[in-house]
Design a protein around this motif. Structure first.
Motif, mmCIF file in Angstrom:
data_model
loop_
_atom_site.group_PDB
_atom_site.id
_atom_site.type_symbol
_atom_site.label_atom_id
_atom_site.label_comp_id
_atom_site.label_asym_id
_atom_site.label_seq_id
_atom_site.Cartn_x
_atom_site.Cartn_y
_atom_site.Cartn_z
ATOM 1 N N VAL A 134 60.615 19.127 23.614
ATOM 2 C CA VAL A 134 61.811 18.400 23.205
ATOM 3 C C VAL A 134 62.776 18.338 24.385
ATOM 4 O O VAL A 134 63.061 19.349 25.029
ATOM 5 N N THR A 135 63.256 17.132 24.690
ATOM 6 C CA THR A 135 64.206 16.904 25.776
ATOM 7 C C THR A 135 65.410 16.155 25.208
ATOM 8 O O THR A 135 65.386 15.725 24.047
ATOM 9 N N PRO A 136 66.464 15.969 26.000
ATOM 10 C CA PRO A 136 67.593 15.169 25.494
ATOM 11 C C PRO A 136 67.190 13.751 25.109
ATOM 12 O O PRO A 136 67.883 13.100 24.327
ATOM 13 N N GLN A 137 66.063 13.282 25.634
ATOM 14 C CA GLN A 137 65.589 11.935 25.308
ATOM 15 C C GLN A 137 64.696 11.910 24.063
ATOM 16 O O GLN A 137 64.268 10.841 23.627
ATOM 17 N N GLY A 138 64.374 13.068 23.503
ATOM 18 C CA GLY A 138 63.506 13.139 22.336
ATOM 19 C C GLY A 138 62.308 14.023 22.591
ATOM 20 O O GLY A 138 62.336 14.881 23.480
ATOM 21 N N SER A 139 61.238 13.818 21.824
ATOM 22 C CA SER A 139 60.042 14.652 21.966
ATOM 23 C C SER A 139 58.960 13.896 22.726
ATOM 24 O O SER A 139 58.897 12.668 22.709
ATOM 25 N N ARG A 140 58.084 14.675 23.374
ATOM 26 C CA ARG A 140 56.946 14.120 24.099
ATOM 27 C C ARG A 140 55.849 15.171 24.127
ATOM 28 O O ARG A 140 56.081 16.352 23.839
ATOM 29 N N ALA A 141 54.631 14.745 24.467
ATOM 30 C CA ALA A 141 53.547 15.698 24.658
ATOM 31 C C ALA A 141 53.883 16.621 25.819
ATOM 32 O O ALA A 141 54.426 16.195 26.845
ATOM 33 N N ALA A 142 53.590 17.900 25.657
ATOM 34 C CA ALA A 142 53.870 18.874 26.700
ATOM 35 C C ALA A 142 52.967 18.653 27.909
ATOM 36 O O ALA A 142 51.831 18.175 27.787
ATOM 37 N N THR A 143 53.463 19.006 29.077
ATOM 38 C CA THR A 143 52.642 18.957 30.283
ATOM 39 C C THR A 143 51.707 20.165 30.317
ATOM 40 O O THR A 143 51.915 21.167 29.623
ATOM 41 N N LEU A 144 50.676 20.077 31.142
ATOM 42 C CA LEU A 144 49.758 21.192 31.299
ATOM 43 C C LEU A 144 50.512 22.437 31.755
ATOM 44 O O LEU A 144 50.267 23.544 31.247
ATOM 45 N N GLU A 145 51.435 22.275 32.682
ATOM 46 C CA GLU A 145 52.188 23.432 33.185
ATOM 47 C C GLU A 145 53.011 24.079 32.085
ATOM 48 O O GLU A 145 53.113 25.319 32.009
ATOM 49 N N GLU A 146 53.616 23.278 31.212
ATOM 50 C CA GLU A 146 54.396 23.828 30.105
ATOM 51 C C GLU A 146 53.513 24.609 29.145
ATOM 52 O O GLU A 146 53.885 25.694 28.677
ATOM 53 N N VAL A 147 52.334 24.072 28.849
ATOM 54 C CA VAL A 147 51.441 24.757 27.919
ATOM 55 C C VAL A 147 50.928 26.055 28.521
ATOM 56 O O VAL A 147 50.839 27.082 27.832
ATOM 57 N N VAL A 148 50.599 26.056 29.794
ATOM 58 C CA VAL A 148 50.156 27.284 30.466
ATOM 59 C C VAL A 148 51.225 28.355 30.359
ATOM 60 O O VAL A 148 50.940 29.528 30.043
ATOM 61 N N GLN A 149 52.475 27.982 30.588
ATOM 62 C CA GLN A 149 53.573 28.948 30.500
ATOM 63 C C GLN A 149 53.705 29.502 29.085
ATOM 64 O O GLN A 149 53.895 30.709 28.887
ATOM 65 N N ARG A 150 53.587 28.648 28.089
ATOM 66 C CA ARG A 150 53.744 29.090 26.702
ATOM 67 C C ARG A 150 52.557 29.931 26.235
ATOM 68 O O ARG A 150 52.722 30.831 25.395
ATOM 69 N N ALA A 151 51.380 29.652 26.748
ATOM 70 C CA ALA A 151 50.210 30.451 26.380
ATOM 71 C C ALA A 151 50.296 31.854 26.949
ATOM 72 O O ALA A 151 49.777 32.814 26.356
ATOM 73 N N GLY A 152 50.957 32.002 28.083
ATOM 74 C CA GLY A 152 51.124 33.316 28.689
ATOM 75 C C GLY A 152 49.791 33.989 28.939
ATOM 76 O O GLY A 152 48.811 33.360 29.333
ATOM 77 N N ALA A 153 49.757 35.273 28.659
ATOM 78 C CA ALA A 153 48.557 36.073 28.908
ATOM 79 C C ALA A 153 47.719 36.271 27.652
ATOM 80 O O ALA A 153 46.861 37.157 27.617
ATOM 81 N N ALA A 154 47.946 35.456 26.626
ATOM 82 C CA ALA A 154 47.192 35.605 25.384
ATOM 83 C C ALA A 154 45.690 35.489 25.660
ATOM 84 O O ALA A 154 45.223 34.474 26.185
ATOM 85 N N GLU A 155 44.963 36.523 25.313
ATOM 86 C CA GLU A 155 43.537 36.566 25.609
ATOM 87 C C GLU A 155 42.754 36.000 24.428
ATOM 88 O O GLU A 155 42.528 36.678 23.433
ATOM 89 N N ALA A 156 42.360 34.756 24.563
ATOM 90 C CA ALA A 156 41.583 34.087 23.523
ATOM 91 C C ALA A 156 41.010 32.809 24.121
ATOM 92 O O ALA A 156 41.715 32.060 24.801
ATOM 93 N N ALA A 157 39.742 32.569 23.863
ATOM 94 C CA ALA A 157 39.138 31.320 24.315
ATOM 95 C C ALA A 157 39.656 30.137 23.514
ATOM 96 O O ALA A 157 39.698 29.011 24.003
ATOM 97 N N LEU A 158 40.060 30.406 22.267
ATOM 98 C CA LEU A 158 40.594 29.378 21.370
ATOM 99 C C LEU A 158 41.882 29.880 20.746
ATOM 100 O O LEU A 158 41.916 30.961 20.161
ATOM 101 N N ILE A 159 42.946 29.101 20.892
ATOM 102 C CA ILE A 159 44.213 29.386 20.224
ATOM 103 C C ILE A 159 44.524 28.218 19.296
ATOM 104 O O ILE A 159 44.617 27.071 19.735
ATOM 105 N N LEU A 160 44.657 28.506 18.006
ATOM 106 C CA LEU A 160 44.999 27.506 17.004
ATOM 107 C C LEU A 160 46.468 27.646 16.646
ATOM 108 O O LEU A 160 46.933 28.754 16.341
ATOM 109 N N CYS A 161 47.200 26.535 16.657
ATOM 110 C CA CYS A 161 48.636 26.565 16.383
ATOM 111 C C CYS A 161 48.991 25.424 15.444
ATOM 112 O O CYS A 161 48.184 24.536 15.167
#
Length: 248
Positions: free
Chosen positions: A124-151
């Motif tokens: 979410v940005t001041p302009q609205g919502s958009r698909a997250a970038t790869l870099e944003e998703v990597v940051q949010r995934a952190g060190a979670a150890e899982a081959a598959l994360i369902l959200c």
């Protein structure tokens, strides 16, 4: 392993029944529920009863947390659901975990591994919502150890494979295909049709996960009329169209 992932039912029993019937045709090993189960002005009590009987691996979403909180700070969707739920249903919700490992390499979360409010695959940005970038998703995934994360949480069917091979999948919403929100900045989330959404994820012989997204027809007109009868005219257009504020 073949997993059906459902999320964000929001008390829409008709959509849930249609999705469960469709899942039954695909021969999955297990169906998992990623939260935001009953909140809203549809059928929270009957939805909880159906899911309690099924005893699926289930986590709570932000709305489960909120409807158990301070009534003075509760939104109208959570307050309606709480008033409808039976004591044993509230006890079931209270016992749900925030995150769950289905097995060592499969992690269930609602928002991200660290938060049930942060969008994982959208930004979410001041302009609205958009698909997250790869870099944003990597940051949010952190060190979670899982081959598959369902959200869940965003109601938007999306997936992304991280550079280290982890697959992040949001199956979309079973029960509500559009909404608006003002968390961080005002924004809308829209799928563009009223079909109920879910996903099937399966690993191959090499242990690599693959996802297929599904959308299912159900009687959304009846559910839109039910929302109106229960005092939520703002849900009518989203249920009928998968859009926010579109005249139909």
């Amino acid at each position: 392993m073949k997993i059906a992932a459902i999320s964000d039912i929001h008390g829409n029993l008709a959509a849930l029944d249609a999705v469960l019937a469709d899942i039954a045709r695909h021969g999955v090993d297990v169906t998992v529920n990623l939260g935001d189960i009953v909140s809203g002005h549809l059928q929270p009590r009957d939805t909880a009863a159906r899911l309690m009987a099924l005893d699926l691996p289930t986590i709570r979403g932000n709305h489960e947390r909120q409807l158990l909180g301070d009534p003075q700070r509760m939104g109208v969707s959570d307050a309606y659901a709480r008033a409808q739920l039976l004591p044993e249903q509230l006890a079931w919700i209270t016992a749900l975990p925030a995150n769950l490992r289905l097995r060592h390499d499969v992690l269930l979360v609602h928002g991200t591994p660290a938060s049930d409010l942060v969008y994982f695959l959208d930004t979410v940005t001041p302009q609205g919502s958009r698909a997250a970038t790869l870099e944003e998703v990597v940051q949010r995934a952190g060190a979670a150890e899982a081959a598959l994360i369902l959200c869940g949480h965003t109601h938007m069917p999306r997936s992304i494979t991280l550079p280290d091979g982890r697959l992040i999948v949001n199956p979309g919403s079973v029960g509500l295909q559009a909404y608006d929100d003002d968390h961080l900045y005002p924004h809308v989330m829209e799928n563009g049709t009223p079909h109920a959404r879910y996903a099937i994820v399966e690993d191959d012989a090499q242990g690599v996960w693959h996802v297929q997204f599904h959308q299912v027809e159900y009687d959304w007109e009846t559910q839109a009329r039910l929302a109106l009868a229960h005092g939520r005219p703002d849900w009518v257009v989203p249920l009928r169209s998968g859009r926010v504020g579109v005249a139909i």
